[in-house]
Design a protein around this motif. Structure first.
Motif, mmCIF file in Angstrom:
data_model
loop_
_atom_site.group_PDB
_atom_site.id
_atom_site.type_symbol
_atom_site.label_atom_id
_atom_site.label_comp_id
_atom_site.label_asym_id
_atom_site.label_seq_id
_atom_site.Cartn_x
_atom_site.Cartn_y
_atom_site.Cartn_z
ATOM 1 N N ASP A 32 14.591 31.364 85.194
ATOM 2 C CA ASP A 32 14.121 31.689 83.841
ATOM 3 C C ASP A 32 13.678 30.459 83.042
ATOM 4 O OD1 ASP A 32 16.530 30.459 83.365
ATOM 5 O OD2 ASP A 32 17.439 32.120 82.262
ATOM 6 N N GLY A 33 13.738 29.271 83.647
ATOM 7 C CA GLY A 33 13.299 28.057 82.962
ATOM 8 C C GLY A 33 14.340 27.464 82.021
ATOM 9 N N LEU A 34 15.535 28.050 82.003
ATOM 10 C CA LEU A 34 16.521 27.650 80.986
ATOM 11 C C LEU A 34 17.714 26.865 81.529
ATOM 12 C CD1 LEU A 34 16.382 30.964 78.959
ATOM 13 C CD2 LEU A 34 15.825 28.692 78.058
ATOM 14 N N ASP A 35 17.755 26.607 82.821
ATOM 15 C CA ASP A 35 18.938 25.935 83.394
ATOM 16 C C ASP A 35 19.233 24.600 82.699
ATOM 17 O OD1 ASP A 35 19.178 28.022 85.121
ATOM 18 O OD2 ASP A 35 18.891 26.856 86.975
ATOM 19 N N ALA A 36 18.207 23.748 82.564
ATOM 20 C CA ALA A 36 18.436 22.414 81.980
ATOM 21 C C ALA A 36 18.861 22.535 80.519
ATOM 22 C CB ALA A 36 17.175 21.564 82.109
ATOM 23 N N ILE A 37 18.232 23.436 79.779
ATOM 24 C CA ILE A 37 18.563 23.584 78.350
ATOM 25 C C ILE A 37 19.996 24.094 78.192
ATOM 26 C CG2 ILE A 37 18.011 24.898 76.242
ATOM 27 C CD1 ILE A 37 15.036 24.551 76.971
ATOM 28 N N ARG A 38 20.374 25.089 79.009
ATOM 29 C CA ARG A 38 21.750 25.621 78.946
ATOM 30 C C ARG A 38 22.774 24.502 79.143
ATOM 31 N NH1 ARG A 38 20.215 29.406 82.683
ATOM 32 N NH2 ARG A 38 19.488 31.208 81.537
ATOM 33 N N GLU A 39 22.538 23.695 80.190
ATOM 34 C CA GLU A 39 23.484 22.643 80.539
ATOM 35 C C GLU A 39 23.480 21.523 79.491
ATOM 36 O OE1 GLU A 39 25.712 22.921 82.774
ATOM 37 O OE2 GLU A 39 26.474 20.859 82.626
ATOM 38 N N LEU A 40 22.303 21.194 78.998
ATOM 39 C CA LEU A 40 22.200 20.138 77.983
ATOM 40 C C LEU A 40 22.934 20.538 76.698
ATOM 41 C CD1 LEU A 40 20.995 17.407 77.177
ATOM 42 C CD2 LEU A 40 18.883 18.599 76.539
ATOM 43 N N VAL A 41 22.787 21.797 76.315
ATOM 44 C CA VAL A 41 23.464 22.277 75.090
ATOM 45 C C VAL A 41 24.987 22.237 75.286
ATOM 46 C CG1 VAL A 41 23.789 24.305 73.587
ATOM 47 C CG2 VAL A 41 21.493 23.651 74.336
ATOM 48 N N ALA A 42 25.425 22.451 76.528
ATOM 49 C CA ALA A 42 26.866 22.386 76.805
ATOM 50 C C ALA A 42 27.362 20.935 76.818
ATOM 51 C CB ALA A 42 27.158 23.047 78.160
ATOM 52 N N GLN A 43 26.531 20.013 77.315
ATOM 53 C CA GLN A 43 26.970 18.619 77.464
ATOM 54 C C GLN A 43 26.827 17.792 76.186
ATOM 55 O OE1 GLN A 43 24.827 16.742 80.653
ATOM 56 N NE2 GLN A 43 25.872 17.892 82.259
ATOM 57 N N ALA A 44 25.868 18.172 75.329
ATOM 58 C CA ALA A 44 25.522 17.319 74.187
ATOM 59 C C ALA A 44 26.647 17.113 73.167
ATOM 60 C CB ALA A 44 24.274 17.876 73.497
ATOM 61 N N PRO A 45 27.419 18.164 72.800
ATOM 62 C CA PRO A 45 28.375 17.975 71.693
ATOM 63 C C PRO A 45 29.376 16.849 71.942
ATOM 64 C CG PRO A 45 28.105 20.304 72.152
ATOM 65 C CD PRO A 45 27.383 19.571 73.245
ATOM 66 N N LEU A 67 26.740 9.564 81.286
ATOM 67 C CA LEU A 67 27.165 8.965 80.005
ATOM 68 C C LEU A 67 28.592 9.395 79.676
ATOM 69 C CD1 LEU A 67 24.018 8.710 79.786
ATOM 70 C CD2 LEU A 67 24.302 9.039 77.331
ATOM 71 N N ASP A 68 29.384 8.452 79.200
ATOM 72 C CA ASP A 68 30.761 8.769 78.820
ATOM 73 C C ASP A 68 30.799 9.913 77.817
ATOM 74 O OD1 ASP A 68 31.679 6.762 80.352
ATOM 75 O OD2 ASP A 68 31.880 5.316 78.707
ATOM 76 N N GLU A 69 31.876 10.694 77.898
ATOM 77 C CA GLU A 69 32.046 11.764 76.906
ATOM 78 C C GLU A 69 32.647 11.185 75.627
ATOM 79 O OE1 GLU A 69 33.107 15.781 78.006
ATOM 80 O OE2 GLU A 69 33.252 15.097 80.087
#
Ligand SMILES: C[S@@+](CC[C@H](N)C(=O)[O-])C[C@H]1O[C@@H](n2cnc3c(N)ncnc32)[C@H](O)[C@@H]1O
Length: 295
Positions: free
Chosen positions: A228-241, A186-188
């Protein structure tokens, strides 16, 4: 009971429920037996109650036997039926997608609360990240007639099932499916009102503790996300804003084991207001809600 006694609906259900009871992974043996027999007979489960004394013919009995054998080996009922109810609608499922869970309805409700407000001033634009069967995006589109959704998944096979579900529920004109690693495709551009996701959030360290019917039958890409189960959440929080409008919402489902660490990741982002966490019916932390700061 003599061997000659006929296999009626009632007798088959009792025998099978007792048999499945002995299998460690069947939590609801009687219900499982009823669902599988209804499937073999091509009728609704409720109809079995009026057919208790009916002798089951060889063909459906053979089909039923096959289904019970697979259930006894751990195959979840939803995969055997090819469908699962979510938010009172039937969704097609295969082993390419996670079986929709009732807990995820909390995520849908939390998203709808915000989307109904947003819809008062225009058609909401959302992205469902890791759409799987499409149950979240499709339910939101069904509940809000103006909503436009992009639903992404890294699995092309899952996207095919999601597309079929969107067509079945007649929202294929408002839900676009895109193969993407999280939000990469998705475009930024800050065009989204809401990003909603039930990402994989189980740590590889937890693997030995998972029930066999989950571990052996559900897609691992839907379950695990790094040690630790957090890879996707870490990356999503970085990409979402960069994709969320100022004031837009990020809603993430997670499990109690990662809840604290996941909340800390969002709390540590300079782009979000302090997040809140909603609990599920079992009083376990389930849905993280964070608002993108206004610019
Ligand atoms: C826990 S399942 C959720 C499925 C569905 N949304 C639901 O709630 O039932 C996670 C989904 O995320 C997808 N997925 C895993 N890693 C991904 C990634 N990096 N990018 C996009 N989707 C991913 C999986 O294929 C799977 O369909």
């Amino acid at each position: 009971m003599s061997a000659e006694e006929p296999w009626t609906v009632g007798r088959l259900l009792k025998w099978t429920a007792d048999y499945l009871q002995q299998q460690k992974h069947a939590d609801s043996p009687r219900l499982d037996a009823e669902l599988l027999l209804a499937q073999a007979l091509g009728c609704k489960r409720i109809e079995l109650y009026t057919r208790f004394d009916e002798v089951v013919a060889d063909e459906p009995r053979g089909k039923f036997r096959g289904l019970v054998k697979q259930r006894a080996s751990g195959m979840p009922v939803a995969y055997l039926l090819g469908r699962k109810e979510f938010y009172s609608r039937d969704f097609k499922v295969t082993q390419d997608v996670l079986i929709p869970r009732p807990e995820t309805e909390h995520l849908v409700i939390a998203a709808l609360d915000r989307l109904r407000e947003i819809a008062k001033s225009g058609a909401p634009q959302i992205c469902d990240v890791g759409t799987g069967s499409g149950c979240i995006a499709i339910t939101l589109a069904k509940e809000l007639k103006t909503l436009q959704a992009t639903a992404v998944d890294i699995s092309p096979a899952a996207l095919q099932i999601a597309q079929a579900n969107a067509e079945k529920h007649e929202v294929a004109d408002r839900v676009v499916f895109v193969e993407s690693d999280l939000l990469n495709a998705l475009d930024e551009q800050p065009t989204l009102d809401v990003i909603v996701s039930n990402p994989p959030y189980i740590g590889l360290v937890e693997k030995p503790t998972l029930p066999r019917d989950v571990l052996e039958f559900e897609p691992h890409a839907a379950l695990f996300s790094g040690e630790d189960g957090l890879d996707a959440i870490r990356e999503l929080v970085a990409q979402a804003p960069s994709r969320l409008k100022p004031g837009g919402w990020l809603l993430i489902e997670f499990g109690p084991i990662v809840a604290e660490a996941a909340t800390a990741i969002v709390a540590g982002s300079p782009h979000f207001e302090p997040p809140t966490v909603e609990k599920d019916l079992a009083k376990l932390p389930r849905v993280l809600i964070a608002r993108r700061k206004a610019d």
